[in-house]
Motif scaffolding. Structure first.
Motif, PDB file in Angstrom:
ATOM      1  N   TYR A 164       0.546  -1.213  -0.056  1.00 48.42           N
ATOM      2  CA  TYR A 164       0.036  -0.039   0.044  1.00 48.42           C
ATOM      3  C   TYR A 164       0.958   1.346  -0.084  1.00 48.42           C
ATOM      4  CZ  TYR A 164      -4.843  -1.514   0.532  1.00 48.42           C
ATOM      5  OH  TYR A 164      -6.085  -2.015   0.122  1.00 48.42           O
ATOM      6  N   TYR A 165       1.795   1.388   1.038  1.00 47.71           N
ATOM      7  CA  TYR A 165       2.703   2.511   0.921  1.00 47.71           C
ATOM      8  C   TYR A 165       3.300   2.815  -0.317  1.00 47.71           C
ATOM      9  CZ  TYR A 165       6.116   5.802   2.727  1.00 47.71           C
ATOM     10  OH  TYR A 165       6.844   6.802   2.847  1.00 47.71           O
ATOM     11  N   LEU A 166       4.146   1.853  -0.749  1.00 50.92           N
ATOM     12  CA  LEU A 166       4.728   1.880  -2.033  1.00 50.92           C
ATOM     13  C   LEU A 166       3.927   2.260  -3.098  1.00 50.92           C
ATOM     14  CD1 LEU A 166       7.312  -1.048  -1.784  1.00 50.92           C
ATOM     15  CD2 LEU A 166       8.019   1.471  -1.709  1.00 50.92           C
ATOM     16  N   LEU A 167       2.639   1.926  -3.522  1.00 54.14           N
ATOM     17  CA  LEU A 167       1.811   2.256  -4.437  1.00 54.14           C
ATOM     18  C   LEU A 167       1.315   3.678  -4.284  1.00 54.14           C
ATOM     19  CD1 LEU A 167      -0.343  -1.018  -4.579  1.00 54.14           C
ATOM     20  CD2 LEU A 167       1.035  -0.442  -6.195  1.00 54.14           C
ATOM     21  N   GLU A 168       1.136   4.081  -3.040  1.00 59.49           N
ATOM     22  CA  GLU A 168       0.717   5.381  -3.030  1.00 59.49           C
ATOM     23  C   GLU A 168       1.745   6.379  -3.263  1.00 59.49           C
ATOM     24  OE1 GLU A 168      -0.951   8.308   0.620  1.00 59.49           O
ATOM     25  OE2 GLU A 168      -0.673   6.136   0.937  1.00 59.49           O
ATOM     26  N   LYS A 169       3.109   5.918  -2.825  1.00 59.80           N
ATOM     27  CA  LYS A 169       4.222   6.952  -2.823  1.00 59.80           C
ATOM     28  C   LYS A 169       4.826   7.039  -4.113  1.00 59.80           C
ATOM     29  CE  LYS A 169       2.975   8.569   1.337  1.00 59.80           C
ATOM     30  NZ  LYS A 169       2.577   9.977   1.550  1.00 59.80           N
ATOM     31  N   SER A 170       4.882   5.855  -4.667  1.00 57.76           N
ATOM     32  CA  SER A 170       6.209   5.998  -5.950  1.00 57.76           C
ATOM     33  C   SER A 170       5.738   5.103  -6.947  1.00 57.76           C
ATOM     34  CB  SER A 170       7.360   5.482  -5.083  1.00 57.76           C
ATOM     35  OG  SER A 170       7.301   4.029  -4.722  1.00 57.76           O
ATOM     36  N   VAL A 171       5.179   3.875  -6.838  1.00 62.72           N
ATOM     37  CA  VAL A 171       4.915   3.065  -8.074  1.00 62.72           C
ATOM     38  C   VAL A 171       4.207   3.981  -9.144  1.00 62.72           C
ATOM     39  CG1 VAL A 171       3.970   0.787  -8.906  1.00 62.72           C
ATOM     40  CG2 VAL A 171       4.969   1.129  -6.559  1.00 62.72           C
ATOM     41  N   LEU A 172       4.962   3.724 -10.428  1.00 64.16           N
ATOM     42  CA  LEU A 172       4.465   4.484 -11.578  1.00 64.16           C
ATOM     43  C   LEU A 172       3.724   3.494 -12.519  1.00 64.16           C
ATOM     44  CD1 LEU A 172       7.624   6.663 -12.375  1.00 64.16           C
ATOM     45  CD2 LEU A 172       5.309   7.335 -11.003  1.00 64.16           C
ATOM     46  N   ALA A 173       4.153   2.312 -12.660  1.00 67.36           N
ATOM     47  CA  ALA A 173       3.652   1.458 -13.528  1.00 67.36           C
ATOM     48  C   ALA A 173       3.840  -0.124 -12.835  1.00 67.36           C
ATOM     49  CB  ALA A 173       4.373   1.325 -14.785  1.00 67.36           C
ATOM     50  N   ILE A 174       2.790  -1.056 -13.624  1.00 63.43           N
ATOM     51  CA  ILE A 174       2.790  -2.398 -12.792  1.00 63.43           C
ATOM     52  C   ILE A 174       2.540  -3.264 -14.158  1.00 63.43           C
ATOM     53  CG2 ILE A 174       1.584  -3.974 -11.493  1.00 63.43           C
ATOM     54  CD1 ILE A 174       0.732  -1.491  -9.721  1.00 63.43           C
ATOM     55  N   GLN A 175       3.479  -4.443 -14.100  1.00 60.97           N
ATOM     56  CA  GLN A 175       3.147  -5.545 -15.048  1.00 60.97           C
ATOM     57  C   GLN A 175       2.679  -6.617 -13.998  1.00 60.97           C
ATOM     58  OE1 GLN A 175       6.042  -6.580 -17.826  1.00 60.97           O
ATOM     59  NE2 GLN A 175       5.183  -9.027 -17.945  1.00 60.97           N
ATOM     60  N   ILE A 176       1.356  -7.120 -14.086  1.00 65.05           N
ATOM     61  CA  ILE A 176       0.913  -8.275 -13.049  1.00 65.05           C
ATOM     62  C   ILE A 176       0.096  -9.326 -13.912  1.00 65.05           C
ATOM     63  CG2 ILE A 176      -1.236  -6.932 -12.663  1.00 65.05           C
ATOM     64  CD1 ILE A 176      -1.056  -8.031  -9.757  1.00 65.05           C
ATOM     65  N   GLU A 177       0.551 -10.511 -13.417  1.00 61.89           N
ATOM     66  CA  GLU A 177      -0.249 -11.873 -13.881  1.00 61.89           C
ATOM     67  C   GLU A 177      -1.709 -11.675 -13.407  1.00 61.89           C
ATOM     68  OE1 GLU A 177       0.988 -16.103 -15.092  1.00 61.89           O
ATOM     69  OE2 GLU A 177       0.487 -15.999 -12.906  1.00 61.89           O
ATOM     70  N   VAL A 178      -2.884 -11.870 -14.061  1.00 59.62           N
ATOM     71  CA  VAL A 178      -4.043 -12.071 -13.702  1.00 59.62           C
ATOM     72  C   VAL A 178      -4.810 -13.232 -14.373  1.00 59.62           C
ATOM     73  CG1 VAL A 178      -4.320  -9.548 -13.542  1.00 59.62           C
ATOM     74  CG2 VAL A 178      -4.835 -10.567 -15.697  1.00 59.62           C
ATOM     75  N   GLU A 179      -5.664 -13.771 -13.524  1.00 60.81           N
ATOM     76  CA  GLU A 179      -6.486 -15.006 -14.126  1.00 60.81           C
ATOM     77  C   GLU A 179      -7.778 -14.576 -14.223  1.00 60.81           C
ATOM     78  OE1 GLU A 179      -2.735 -16.493 -12.798  1.00 60.81           O
ATOM     79  OE2 GLU A 179      -4.096 -15.788 -11.387  1.00 60.81           O
ATOM     80  N   PHE A 180      -8.534 -15.447 -15.042  1.00 56.79           N
ATOM     81  CA  PHE A 180      -9.860 -14.827 -15.378  1.00 56.79           C
ATOM     82  C   PHE A 180     -10.670 -16.251 -15.005  1.00 56.79           C
ATOM     83  CE2 PHE A 180      -7.402 -12.676 -18.411  1.00 56.79           C
ATOM     84  CZ  PHE A 180      -8.133 -11.469 -18.264  1.00 56.79           C
ATOM     85  N   SER A 181     -10.038 -17.139 -14.598  1.00 58.82           N
ATOM     86  CA  SER A 181     -10.652 -18.533 -14.055  1.00 58.82           C
ATOM     87  C   SER A 181     -10.021 -18.836 -12.880  1.00 58.82           C
ATOM     88  CB  SER A 181     -10.733 -19.507 -15.146  1.00 58.82           C
ATOM     89  OG  SER A 181     -11.588 -19.255 -16.022  1.00 58.82           O
ATOM     90  N   PRO A 182     -10.685 -19.792 -11.832  1.00 65.77           N
ATOM     91  CA  PRO A 182      -9.945 -20.354 -10.687  1.00 65.77           C
ATOM     92  C   PRO A 182      -8.799 -21.417 -10.736  1.00 65.77           C
ATOM     93  CG  PRO A 182     -12.081 -21.025 -10.700  1.00 65.77           C
ATOM     94  CD  PRO A 182     -12.087 -20.200 -11.999  1.00 65.77           C
ATOM     95  N   LEU A 183      -7.647 -21.045 -11.275  1.00 65.09           N
ATOM     96  CA  LEU A 183      -6.807 -22.221 -11.497  1.00 65.09           C
ATOM     97  C   LEU A 183      -6.154 -22.678 -10.260  1.00 65.09           C
ATOM     98  CD1 LEU A 183      -4.514 -20.423 -14.337  1.00 65.09           C
ATOM     99  CD2 LEU A 183      -6.651 -22.067 -14.382  1.00 65.09           C
ATOM    100  N   TYR A 184      -6.491 -21.634  -9.046  1.00 62.43           N
ATOM    101  CA  TYR A 184      -6.024 -22.154  -7.761  1.00 62.43           C
ATOM    102  C   TYR A 184      -7.272 -21.875  -6.953  1.00 62.43           C
ATOM    103  CZ  TYR A 184      -1.222 -21.706  -9.563  1.00 62.43           C
ATOM    104  OH  TYR A 184      -0.068 -21.880 -10.364  1.00 62.43           O
ATOM    105  N   VAL A 185      -7.648 -22.671  -5.858  1.00 64.50           N
ATOM    106  CA  VAL A 185      -8.629 -22.704  -5.034  1.00 64.50           C
ATOM    107  C   VAL A 185      -8.620 -21.263  -4.170  1.00 64.50           C
ATOM    108  CG1 VAL A 185      -9.764 -23.712  -3.121  1.00 64.50           C
ATOM    109  CG2 VAL A 185      -8.539 -25.221  -4.865  1.00 64.50           C
ATOM    110  N   ASN A 186      -9.645 -20.761  -4.377  1.00 57.64           N
ATOM    111  CA  ASN A 186     -10.115 -19.473  -3.705  1.00 57.64           C
ATOM    112  C   ASN A 186      -9.493 -18.392  -4.196  1.00 57.64           C
ATOM    113  OD1 ASN A 186     -12.482 -20.463  -2.392  1.00 57.64           O
ATOM    114  ND2 ASN A 186     -11.224 -21.361  -0.766  1.00 57.64           N
ATOM    115  N   GLN A 187      -8.667 -18.064  -5.357  1.00 55.46           N
ATOM    116  CA  GLN A 187      -7.732 -17.089  -5.665  1.00 55.46           C
ATOM    117  C   GLN A 187      -8.456 -15.948  -6.195  1.00 55.46           C
ATOM    118  OE1 GLN A 187      -6.283 -18.916  -9.860  1.00 55.46           O
ATOM    119  NE2 GLN A 187      -6.061 -16.715  -9.688  1.00 55.46           N
TER     120      GLN A 187
END
Length: 322
Positions: A164-187
């Motif tokens: 949270y702190y870093l996202l608010e204070k400094s992070v400018l861009a993010i590359q993140i893996e996202v899933e559209f279906s539950p490959l893992y339980v309760n993810q």
């Protein structure tokens, strides 16, 4: 290949910034997992790279590789599992270690698709210590992260919640893996991550999707090559809109954002940002990027043939050329 970065470097505009990137889930599987091969080395020696992976052997191998290459930037890989809190968690180690997660694999669902059970099905589980990115950076005196990449197999939102702190204070861009279906339980799924990041001031720019066909199907469409199960999602801040975080809306941070956009193959956004800084702060020579922009565009053959001087992007900058 970046469009503007080399000319910005040649004209000494990168001397004024230090780029810090963080890769959570930094196991190196190929050349695309090595940041130096993607353009980031252009910032050296003003470059710091921090990699995190729960696999200590993968971190040791990455650190040995960095030492052997005698690089001229700071890079280290830390054998830590990052999550939403400091404490203990179960790590579910899968058939292929790259698919291991803090969430158990959803084997009943995985078996419906080709090529997934042999990678993602459970091998064994063990208890590990987890911490947050905010906690680690605070303990190590790391004040900012400019670019954040996360690929931790379903636990990506947990990493964000621990930042949270870093996202608010400094992070400018993010590359993140996202899933559209539950490959893992309760993810958490894409919608959970998208809502979270939009609430933090990030905008989705693109998705690089991965598809899988059904396990027993002998046919595949060229139009719809299976079901989209996951993707790399690319998020950026918009630092040139009016209602933006004032602490981040500085010419130096906008320059950093433009450089990240260029490396991540969004040259149109990089051009918009570099032009904005030049027009609004170009009275200071270190923020006048007109020459670098025009030199870079002049290296694109199609633009030269189209008479580059007549392009709207160039016309705006003519009065800023020294």
């Amino acid at each position: 290949m970046p469009v503007f970065l080399n000319n910005l470097k040649k004209n000494s505009h990168l001397d004024q910034i230090h780029m810090t990137v963080c890769n959570v889930g930094s196991r190196k599987l190929g050349i695309n997992d090595d940041y130096a091969s993607l353009g980031w080395e252009t910032f050296a020696p003003n470059l710091s790279i921090y990699g995190f992976d729960a696999d200590a052997d993968a971190c040791e191998e990455a650190n040995a590789n960095i030492e052997a290459r005698q690089v001229n930037w700071q890079e280290k890989h830390i054998p830590l599992a990052l999550g939403s809190s400091v404490g203990e968690s179960t790590l579910y180690v899968t058939k292929h270690p790259m698919c291991s997660s803090l969430y158990p694999p959803n084997e009943a669902y995985l078996k419906r698709f080709q090529g997934l059970p042999e990678l993602v099905n459970l091998d064994f589980a063990l208890e590990i210590e987890t911490t947050t990115l905010d906690t680690f950076c605070k303990d190590e005196g790391i004040r900012e992260i400019d670019f954040l990449q996360i690929d931790v197999q379903g636990a990506d939102l947990d990493v964000l919640k621990g930042s949270y702190y870093l996202l608010e204070k400094s992070v400018l861009a993010i590359q993140i893996e996202v899933e559209f279906s539950p490959l893992y339980v309760n993810q958490p799924l894409f919608t959970d991550i998208d809502i979270f990041l939009r609430n933090q001031g990030f905008s989705l720019f693109d998705l690089a999707p991965s598809y899988r066909t059904r396990s027993d199907s002998p046919i595949q469409s060229t139009l719809h090559p299976g079901q989209i199960l996951w993707a790399d999602a690319f998020y950026f801040r918009d630092l040139i809109q009016e209602n933006v975080n004032f602490n981040l809306k500085t010419p130096q941070q906008i320059l950093k954002l433009a450089c990240i956009a260029d490396i991540m193959h969004f040259p149109d956004y990089a051009l918009e940002l570099l032009t904005y800084v030049t027009i609004n702060y170009g009275h200071d020579p270190k923020y006048n990027f007109a020459s670098s922009i025009i030199e870079s565009l002049s290296e694109i053959p199609d633009l030269v043939q189209a008479e580059i001087e007549t392009l709207p992007a160039v016309s705006k900058l003519k009065s800023y050329i020294n």
